[in-house]
Design a protein around this motif. Structure first.
Motif, short mmCIF file in Angstrom:
data_model
loop_
_atom_site.label_atom_id
_atom_site.label_comp_id
_atom_site.label_asym_id
_atom_site.label_seq_id
_atom_site.Cartn_x
_atom_site.Cartn_y
_atom_site.Cartn_z
N ILE A 45 -28.75 71.50 -69.35
CA ILE A 45 -29.73 71.84 -70.39
C ILE A 45 -31.12 72.02 -69.78
N SER A 46 -31.14 72.23 -68.45
CA SER A 46 -32.45 72.40 -67.79
C SER A 46 -33.21 73.62 -68.32
N PHE A 47 -32.48 74.59 -68.88
CA PHE A 47 -33.16 75.77 -69.44
C PHE A 47 -34.13 75.37 -70.55
N LEU A 48 -33.90 74.18 -71.14
CA LEU A 48 -34.80 73.73 -72.23
C LEU A 48 -36.16 73.30 -71.70
N GLY A 83 -42.54 64.74 -68.39
CA GLY A 83 -41.65 65.15 -67.29
C GLY A 83 -41.82 64.23 -66.08
N GLY A 84 -40.86 64.26 -65.19
CA GLY A 84 -40.92 63.42 -63.99
C GLY A 84 -42.09 63.79 -63.09
N GLN A 85 -42.45 65.07 -63.09
CA GLN A 85 -43.58 65.53 -62.29
C GLN A 85 -44.42 66.50 -63.11
N LEU A 111 -39.06 68.56 -64.67
CA LEU A 111 -38.08 67.51 -64.31
C LEU A 111 -37.87 66.51 -65.45
N TYR A 112 -37.31 67.03 -66.53
CA TYR A 112 -36.91 66.17 -67.65
C TYR A 112 -35.41 65.86 -67.59
#
Ligand SMILES: C[S@@+](CC[C@H](N)C(=O)[O-])C[C@H]1O[C@@H](n2cnc3c(N)ncnc32)[C@H](O)[C@@H]1O
Length: 222
Positions: free
Chosen positions: A199-202, A212-214, A191-192
């Motif tokens: 761009i979640s694949f990154l 990250g958030g978690q 969860l960045y």
């Protein structure tokens, strides 16, 4: 600080969650799917029995069922009203109302944003019980808010059902799991980036960056 009673949040849980997290993803199932995907990716098991410890109203349950259609899915929570709701909504899940008498039973146990609600002096006992409930070689996955992420901390401060929250670092979670008898620890961060940025694949390249958030801690009962 009094413990939050999730019996009081059954009706508004979804709404509050959406309110708090919609800035990140308008699709509130994004977070549940993400966790189920992480379990699937990092588990080396084909689990016969899976337990969600602290399952709440069962938001993760259909995603786990989808990832593991052949597995038996169990759900435990201290909030009986949450379990009533879960039982109605997901009748294939076996509801556990009292966490007692489970020895060497589950292949995989996961907890999603539960530990920060467990009083600090009760966390070891909860972890010991989870350890006992797993078979030898069983896997334990803990998903938690990352206290190092300032956005996460702000969200927790604002959320009414996080009033009793005491966040825990991956190191604290690992020490608790180690004291219970677990081995072979790994921590992954996620969860960045909001999915809308495309761009979640990154994120898969950032699993070891502690921002990250978690985070997810995986531990094994050897
Ligand atoms: C933020 S909710 C998360 C629910 C669910 N895991 C999810 O991801 O949507 C936290 C849940 O932990 C449960 N909980 C708190 N303390 C617990 C304990 N000692 N044992 C089991 N569940 C607990 C609460 O009742 C609540 O349903």
């Amino acid at each position: 600080m009094s413990k939050v009673d999730f019996d009081e949040y059954v009706k508004e849980y979804d709404e509050l969650l959406n309110k708090n997290l919609s800035f990140f993803s308008k699709d509130d199932s994004y977070f549940c799917r993400y966790k189920a995907d992480l379990i699937k990716q990092y588990s080396s098991k084909n689990p016969k029995r899976i337990l969600e410890f602290g399952a709440g109203i069962g938001r993760n349950i259909p995603f786990i069922k989808n990832a593991y259609p052949e597995s038996e899915i169990y759900a435990y929570d201290v909030s009986q009203k949450s379990l009533d709701y879960l039982e109605q909504k997901h009748p294939y899940a076996k509801v556990i109302r009292e966490f007692k008498g489970f020895e060497n039973f589950f292949d995989l146990v996961f907890c999603s944003v539960v530990y920060h609600h467990i009083p600090v002096d009760e966390r070891q006992k909860a972890t010991n019980d989870i350890f006992s409930s797993l078979i030898s070689g069983g896997e334990f996955f803990v998903f938690e808010h990352n206290p190092l992420n300032p956005v996460t901390r702000k969200l927790v401060e604002r959320c009414p059902y996080d009033e009793d929250a005491v966040l825990l670092s991956p190191g604290e979670m690992k020490n608790t799991a180690k004291a219970a008898g677990f081995n072979d620890f790994s921590v992954k961060y996620y969860l960045y980036f909001p999915p809308a940025l495309k761009i979640s694949f990154l994120e898969k390249f950032l699993r070891t960056l502690p921002l990250g958030g978690q985070y997810m801690l995986k531990a094994i009962k050897r």
